[in-house]
Design a protein around this motif. Structure first.
Motif, mmCIF file in Angstrom:
data_model
loop_
_atom_site.group_PDB
_atom_site.id
_atom_site.type_symbol
_atom_site.label_atom_id
_atom_site.label_comp_id
_atom_site.label_asym_id
_atom_site.label_seq_id
_atom_site.Cartn_x
_atom_site.Cartn_y
_atom_site.Cartn_z
ATOM 1 N N PHE A 140 0.828 -1.205 0.000
ATOM 2 C CA PHE A 140 0.000 0.000 0.000
ATOM 3 C C PHE A 140 0.861 1.253 0.000
ATOM 4 N N LEU A 141 1.874 1.296 0.852
ATOM 5 C CA LEU A 141 2.735 2.471 0.931
ATOM 6 C C LEU A 141 3.449 2.720 -0.389
ATOM 7 N N ALA A 142 3.914 1.654 -1.040
ATOM 8 C CA ALA A 142 4.641 1.822 -2.301
ATOM 9 C C ALA A 142 3.732 2.392 -3.392
ATOM 10 N N GLU A 143 2.507 1.859 -3.504
ATOM 11 C CA GLU A 143 1.589 2.366 -4.523
ATOM 12 C C GLU A 143 1.181 3.798 -4.232
ATOM 13 N N LEU A 144 0.887 4.083 -2.980
ATOM 14 C CA LEU A 144 0.453 5.431 -2.627
ATOM 15 C C LEU A 144 1.578 6.432 -2.831
ATOM 16 N N GLN A 145 2.829 6.025 -2.550
ATOM 17 C CA GLN A 145 3.953 6.936 -2.741
ATOM 18 C C GLN A 145 4.112 7.329 -4.213
ATOM 19 N N ARG A 146 3.940 6.373 -5.117
ATOM 20 C CA ARG A 146 4.023 6.698 -6.539
ATOM 21 C C ARG A 146 2.994 7.754 -6.921
ATOM 22 N N ARG A 147 1.811 7.639 -6.342
ATOM 23 C CA ARG A 147 0.722 8.539 -6.702
ATOM 24 C C ARG A 147 0.859 9.910 -6.036
ATOM 25 N N VAL A 148 1.310 9.921 -4.789
ATOM 26 C CA VAL A 148 1.527 11.192 -4.087
ATOM 27 C C VAL A 148 2.641 11.993 -4.758
ATOM 28 N N ALA A 149 3.625 11.289 -5.337
ATOM 29 C CA ALA A 149 4.773 11.964 -5.948
ATOM 30 C C ALA A 149 4.392 12.763 -7.191
ATOM 31 N N TYR B 159 -1.307 11.380 -14.320
ATOM 32 C CA TYR B 159 -1.917 10.582 -13.257
ATOM 33 C C TYR B 159 -2.938 9.598 -13.815
ATOM 34 N N VAL B 160 -3.808 10.067 -14.702
ATOM 35 C CA VAL B 160 -4.850 9.174 -15.217
ATOM 36 C C VAL B 160 -4.368 8.343 -16.397
ATOM 37 N N SER B 161 -3.555 8.924 -17.286
ATOM 38 C CA SER B 161 -3.094 8.190 -18.470
ATOM 39 C C SER B 161 -1.966 7.224 -18.142
ATOM 40 N N GLY B 162 -1.136 7.608 -17.179
ATOM 41 C CA GLY B 162 -0.008 6.765 -16.824
ATOM 42 C C GLY B 162 -0.269 5.910 -15.605
ATOM 43 N N GLU B 163 -0.104 6.491 -14.440
ATOM 44 C CA GLU B 163 -0.168 5.745 -13.177
ATOM 45 C C GLU B 163 -1.445 4.928 -13.017
ATOM 46 N N MET B 164 -2.597 5.545 -13.116
ATOM 47 C CA MET B 164 -3.843 4.838 -12.819
ATOM 48 C C MET B 164 -4.241 3.874 -13.945
ATOM 49 N N SER B 165 -4.088 4.289 -15.176
ATOM 50 C CA SER B 165 -4.440 3.394 -16.291
ATOM 51 C C SER B 165 -3.571 2.145 -16.277
ATOM 52 N N GLN B 166 -2.281 2.300 -16.062
ATOM 53 C CA GLN B 166 -1.388 1.143 -16.038
ATOM 54 C C GLN B 166 -1.723 0.198 -14.888
ATOM 55 N N SER B 167 -2.024 0.750 -13.728
ATOM 56 C CA SER B 167 -2.366 -0.098 -12.573
ATOM 57 C C SER B 167 -3.655 -0.869 -12.814
ATOM 58 N N LEU B 168 -4.652 -0.231 -13.393
ATOM 59 C CA LEU B 168 -5.951 -0.871 -13.600
ATOM 60 C C LEU B 168 -5.927 -1.856 -14.762
ATOM 61 N N LEU C 186 9.076 17.195 6.462
ATOM 62 C CA LEU C 186 7.898 16.759 5.716
ATOM 63 C C LEU C 186 7.860 17.434 4.352
ATOM 64 N N SER C 187 7.220 16.769 3.411
ATOM 65 C CA SER C 187 7.070 17.296 2.057
ATOM 66 C C SER C 187 5.726 16.860 1.521
ATOM 67 N N PRO C 188 5.073 17.700 0.729
ATOM 68 C CA PRO C 188 3.784 17.279 0.171
ATOM 69 C C PRO C 188 3.917 16.146 -0.830
ATOM 70 N N TRP C 189 5.093 15.953 -1.436
ATOM 71 C CA TRP C 189 5.230 14.999 -2.543
ATOM 72 C C TRP C 189 6.017 13.751 -2.162
ATOM 73 N N GLY D 202 -2.534 14.348 -0.473
ATOM 74 C CA GLY D 202 -3.407 13.379 -1.117
ATOM 75 C C GLY D 202 -3.570 12.075 -0.350
ATOM 76 N N THR D 203 -2.790 11.873 0.704
ATOM 77 C CA THR D 203 -2.911 10.624 1.453
ATOM 78 C C THR D 203 -4.298 10.480 2.075
ATOM 79 N N ALA D 204 -4.907 11.609 2.441
ATOM 80 C CA ALA D 204 -6.241 11.566 3.047
ATOM 81 C C ALA D 204 -7.314 12.144 2.134
ATOM 82 N N ASP D 205 -6.909 12.698 0.977
ATOM 83 C CA ASP D 205 -7.896 13.321 0.091
ATOM 84 C C ASP D 205 -7.279 13.510 -1.294
ATOM 85 N N ASN D 206 -7.481 12.595 -2.206
ATOM 86 C CA ASN D 206 -8.290 11.390 -2.147
ATOM 87 C C ASN D 206 -7.517 10.197 -2.691
ATOM 88 N N LYS D 207 -6.207 10.375 -2.865
ATOM 89 C CA LYS D 207 -5.404 9.290 -3.420
ATOM 90 C C LYS D 207 -5.370 8.091 -2.488
#
Length: 480
Positions: free
Chosen positions: A24-33, A50-59, A113-116, A129-134
């Protein structure tokens, strides 16, 4: 993947292992970055990635057919529709999430701390994005993946919709859903994007409050003017706008605009909320007991009622204030509303260009001027001013410009330096006469001009060399 023999307990075990082993942490880190800050003008490449690369490839790895489509409003981010159809005869579950986040605001994060980049401290994960909504849609998709791994199929059809503009009010979402109605047709909707009622109690929400963002902007004149020379003569937009805001709610935040007070908090709704309690856990703010609708419980206020918020207020230069009456003020406002409230189109209240309840004086009997505006229910004008409720980023707007006859001479300020002794005598006479008409009886007599102002009404355009009247001018030295 396993065969169709799996069990619910087996899928849960897989989910626990996915979390404990760092999946979970690894996937979320890719998306938060990916800095998907939809509020920033240059965010389009990140939103697309985000939608064409990360999410489309995962799904796609989970057997989904993915389609990325443009926003009907071209200036905003795209949408992703991912579909896994196992059997057209089976029910379809639609899952919603948004891949965009608010601004990074890197300078406001504490050291380390860093947002990304996700940082884990104890049982908390920090990152934009960890809590909203990634975080939420990563969990939902991972749960589907665990079921697929356990038994090889979901047992239902799955459609996933991910938008990239939720943090800017979901522009284009309604039109997009209408245009893609067939692809999004479903028997149930699961959208994980809301607060926890109680961190110890799982909660299923049947809906969320809507939101309307709008700006109230008041522009009185060009540039600031010295408060020593003009204080008491020029209206202050910050004060006027503050009073305008005070007509929308009372001192404890109770809404006074009739159109914004719900009629849908029925006994059945109250019964459904009766055993609900708000406890967000350690670190959450304490609920203010003297804020909000007085006759409602806290849970009724947040789930069954509307709320009005001032998100930001600016006048002058807060970082470097100077001795000047500011030329403008702006309030960034938000209305959160329940079912039954239509903030844009209410019969007889307002045209589509401004929020319902902010009325033009021309709509009221005995209006005192062409463009005085009242907040509904207040009975007090927002104030004589030249103001705009500006449209910014697609938000509702309303226009009007009220003239202050008593200070009409202020129009002559434009193009002048702001120092009274450099302005024309004619202008000063009109300005001081207007001031005198408002002034109570004083040293100059009823309606007269105070003695310290009389030298301004003489025939000369400039005061005599060396004149020192501290209430009007700065001290000067005779020419050498």
């Amino acid at each position: 993947m396993s065969s169709t023999t799996g069990s619910r307990d087996g899928a849960i075990t897989r989910a626990e292992k996915y979390f404990d082993d760092g999946g979970f942490l690894a996937e979320l880190q890719r998306r938060v970055a990916i800095p998907t800050t939809s509020q920033e003008k240059d965010s389009m490449p990140a939103l697309q990635e985000y939608v064409s690369g990360e999410m489309s490839q995962s799904l796609q790895k989970m057997g989904y057919d993915c389609t990325v489509l443009p926003n009907p409003r071209a200036e905003y981010g795209p949408f992703l529709i991912a579909r896994r159809i196992e059997d057209p005869a089976k029910p379809t579950v639609l899952t919603y999430g948004h891949g965009d986040v608010i601004r990074g605001q890197e300078e406001q994060w504490r050291q380390g701390l860093s947002p990304w980049k996700i940082v884990v401290e104890g049982d908390r994960m920090y990152g934009r994005g960890t809590a909203d909504n990634k975080g939420q849609h990563t969990i939902n998709i991972a749960a589907l993946g665990c079921v697929l791994e356990e038994r090889g199929s979901l047992g239902f059809n799955s459609t996933i919709l991910i938008e990239t503009g939720e943090e800017t009010g979901s522009p284009g979402l309604a039109d997009f859903c209408k245009a893609n109605k067939a692809a999004l047709k479903a028997d149930a909707l699961i959208g994980s994007d809301g607060p926890r009622l109680d961190h110890r109690r799982p909660t299923i929400f049947g809906g969320t409050r809507g939101t309307l963002n709008f700006n109230l902007k008041l522009t009185m004149r060009e540039g600031g003017h010295h408060s020593g020379n003009w204080g008491g003569l020029l209206s202050n937009p910050g004060i006027i706008l503050a009073h305008a805001l005070a007509t929308i709610t009372d001192r404890r935040g109770q809404i006074k605009v009739p159109e914004w007070r719900p009629k849908t908090l029925t006994n059945s709704v109250r019964a459904a909320l009766a055993d609900a309690h708000i406890d967000a856990g350690e670190g959450a703010p304490a609920i203010d007991p003297n804020w909000g609708e007085e006759q409602l419980t806290p849970v009724e206020r947040v789930f069954g009622w509307n709320s009005f918020e001032v998100l930001a207020f600016k006048t002058g230069n807060p970082d470097r204030p100077v001795n000047a009456i500011p030329p403008s003020a702006i309030a960034y406002c938000q209305l959160r509303f329940v079912v039954g409230t239509d903030p844009r189109h209410h019969p007889g209240a307002a045209p589509p260009s401004r929020p319902a309840g902010l009325r033009d004086d021309r709509d009221r009997p005995g209006a005192r001027g062409d463009h005085e505006r009242h907040a509904a229910g207040s009975g007090e004008p927002v104030g004589p001013l030249r103001r705009r409720l500006d449209r910014e980023d697609g938000r509702p707007e309303a226009q009007h410009a009220a003239q202050s006859r008593r200070l009409s001479a202020q129009r002559g300020v434009h193009g002048h330096s702001g120092h009274a002794d450099r302005l024309g005598a004619s202008f000063l006479r009109r300005l001081l006469a207007a001031r005198a008409q408002r002034a109570p009886a004083g040293p100059g007599g009823p309606g007269g001009v105070a003695a310290h102002d009389r030298h301004l009404l003489g025939p000369r355009r400039e005061r005599p060399s060396g004149l020192n009247c501290s209430r009007c001018f700065r001290p000067t030295k005779p020419p050498t």
